[in-house]
Design a protein around this motif. Structure first.
Motif, PDB file in Angstrom:
ATOM      1  N   MET A   1     -89.046 114.414  -1.245  1.00  0.00           N
ATOM      2  CA  MET A   1     -89.443 113.760  -0.015  1.00  0.00           C
ATOM      3  C   MET A   1     -88.125 112.990   0.311  1.00  0.00           C
ATOM      4  SD  MET A   1     -92.355 111.616   1.322  1.00  0.00           S
ATOM      5  CE  MET A   1     -93.485 112.440   0.511  1.00  0.00           C
ATOM      6  N   SER A   2     -87.382 113.114   1.176  1.00  0.00           N
ATOM      7  CA  SER A   2     -86.256 112.195   1.692  1.00  0.00           C
ATOM      8  C   SER A   2     -86.253 111.685   3.092  1.00  0.00           C
ATOM      9  CB  SER A   2     -85.093 113.061   1.355  1.00  0.00           C
ATOM     10  OG  SER A   2     -84.675 114.223   2.000  1.00  0.00           O
ATOM     11  N   CYS A   3     -85.260 111.021   3.439  1.00  0.00           N
ATOM     12  CA  CYS A   3     -85.338 110.316   4.726  1.00  0.00           C
ATOM     13  C   CYS A   3     -83.995 110.607   5.461  1.00  0.00           C
ATOM     14  CB  CYS A   3     -85.648 108.870   4.817  1.00  0.00           C
ATOM     15  SG  CYS A   3     -84.060 107.941   3.945  1.00  0.00           S
ATOM     16  N   ASP A   4     -83.627 110.089   6.750  1.00  0.00           N
ATOM     17  CA  ASP A   4     -82.495 110.299   7.265  1.00  0.00           C
ATOM     18  C   ASP A   4     -81.150 109.751   6.494  1.00  0.00           C
ATOM     19  OD1 ASP A   4     -83.749 111.733   9.162  1.00  0.00           O
ATOM     20  OD2 ASP A   4     -83.996 109.899  10.756  1.00  0.00           O
ATOM     21  N   ALA A   5     -81.534 108.812   6.098  1.00  0.00           N
ATOM     22  CA  ALA A   5     -80.461 108.059   5.339  1.00  0.00           C
ATOM     23  C   ALA A   5     -80.082 108.864   4.076  1.00  0.00           C
ATOM     24  CB  ALA A   5     -80.770 106.686   4.671  1.00  0.00           C
ATOM     25  N   CYS A   6     -81.089 109.579   3.521  1.00  0.00           N
ATOM     26  CA  CYS A   6     -80.763 110.411   2.202  1.00  0.00           C
ATOM     27  C   CYS A   6     -79.969 111.750   2.811  1.00  0.00           C
ATOM     28  CB  CYS A   6     -82.061 110.921   1.491  1.00  0.00           C
ATOM     29  SG  CYS A   6     -83.111 109.863   0.739  1.00  0.00           S
ATOM     30  N   ALA A   7     -80.291 112.222   3.859  1.00  0.00           N
ATOM     31  CA  ALA A   7     -79.602 113.244   4.234  1.00  0.00           C
ATOM     32  C   ALA A   7     -78.291 112.894   4.709  1.00  0.00           C
ATOM     33  CB  ALA A   7     -80.494 113.891   5.472  1.00  0.00           C
ATOM     34  N   GLY A   8     -78.143 111.857   5.303  1.00  0.00           N
ATOM     35  CA  GLY A   8     -76.678 111.374   5.643  1.00  0.00           C
ATOM     36  C   GLY A   8     -75.717 111.070   4.574  1.00  0.00           C
ATOM     37  N   ARG A   9     -76.233 110.911   3.366  1.00  0.00           N
ATOM     38  CA  ARG A   9     -75.392 110.649   2.167  1.00  0.00           C
ATOM     39  C   ARG A   9     -75.274 111.910   1.600  1.00  0.00           C
ATOM     40  NH1 ARG A   9     -79.385 107.017   1.117  1.00  0.00           N
ATOM     41  NH2 ARG A   9     -80.182 108.153  -0.595  1.00  0.00           N
ATOM     42  N   GLY A  10     -75.805 112.984   1.643  1.00  0.00           N
ATOM     43  CA  GLY A  10     -75.617 114.527   1.125  1.00  0.00           C
ATOM     44  C   GLY A  10     -75.619 114.315  -0.432  1.00  0.00           C
ATOM     45  N   GLY A  11     -76.602 113.874  -1.103  1.00  0.00           N
ATOM     46  CA  GLY A  11     -76.619 113.722  -2.260  1.00  0.00           C
ATOM     47  C   GLY A  11     -75.406 112.833  -3.011  1.00  0.00           C
ATOM     48  N   LYS A  12     -74.673 112.044  -2.304  1.00  0.00           N
ATOM     49  CA  LYS A  12     -73.677 111.185  -3.284  1.00  0.00           C
ATOM     50  C   LYS A  12     -74.188 109.725  -2.904  1.00  0.00           C
ATOM     51  CE  LYS A  12     -69.987 114.070  -1.334  1.00  0.00           C
ATOM     52  NZ  LYS A  12     -69.072 114.321  -0.332  1.00  0.00           N
ATOM     53  N   LEU A  13     -73.872 108.934  -3.822  1.00  0.00           N
ATOM     54  CA  LEU A  13     -74.188 107.463  -3.835  1.00  0.00           C
ATOM     55  C   LEU A  13     -73.072 106.750  -2.988  1.00  0.00           C
ATOM     56  CD1 LEU A  13     -74.463 107.002  -7.692  1.00  0.00           C
ATOM     57  CD2 LEU A  13     -76.454 107.451  -5.970  1.00  0.00           C
ATOM     58  N   GLY A  14     -73.590 105.794  -2.230  1.00  0.00           N
ATOM     59  CA  GLY A  14     -72.955 104.975  -1.323  1.00  0.00           C
ATOM     60  C   GLY A  14     -73.437 105.107   0.189  1.00  0.00           C
ATOM     61  N   GLY A  15     -73.127 104.236   0.968  1.00  0.00           N
ATOM     62  CA  GLY A  15     -73.656 104.512   2.407  1.00  0.00           C
ATOM     63  C   GLY A  15     -75.019 103.677   2.645  1.00  0.00           C
ATOM     64  N   VAL A  16     -75.759 104.203   3.561  1.00  0.00           N
ATOM     65  CA  VAL A  16     -77.153 103.766   3.968  1.00  0.00           C
ATOM     66  C   VAL A  16     -78.214 104.057   3.130  1.00  0.00           C
ATOM     67  CG1 VAL A  16     -78.770 103.521   5.833  1.00  0.00           C
ATOM     68  CG2 VAL A  16     -76.263 103.655   6.214  1.00  0.00           C
TER      69      VAL A  16
END
Length: 68
Positions: free
Chosen positions: A1-16
């Motif tokens: 389960m993931s959220c919009d913030a997870c999707a925005g990071r695309g599996g990378k660390l850093g961001g929202v």
């Protein structure tokens, strides 16, 4: 389960990150590796947020992610 913030990071660390999202919380803890003291601090910070996943669930997800 993931959220919009997870999707925005695309599996990378850093961001929202969302403190209510288990995947985001696990990513935050993983971002502190290999410093266990920083990881403990991150878990404490997450615990202060309303509706945050519990510590055990976060650590379980971290272990799963480390096994990938």
């Amino acid at each position: 389960m993931s959220c919009d913030a997870c999707a925005g990071r695309g599996g990378k660390l850093g961001g929202v990150y969302r403190m209510q999202c288990l995947a985001c919380c696990a990513d935050l803890v993983l971002s502190t590796a290999p410093d266990k003291q920083r990881a403990a601090g991150m878990l404490a910070a997450i615990a202060r947020h309303p509706d945050a996943p519990d510590r055990a669930a976060i650590l379980e997800r971290v272990r799963e992610r480390q096994g990938e």
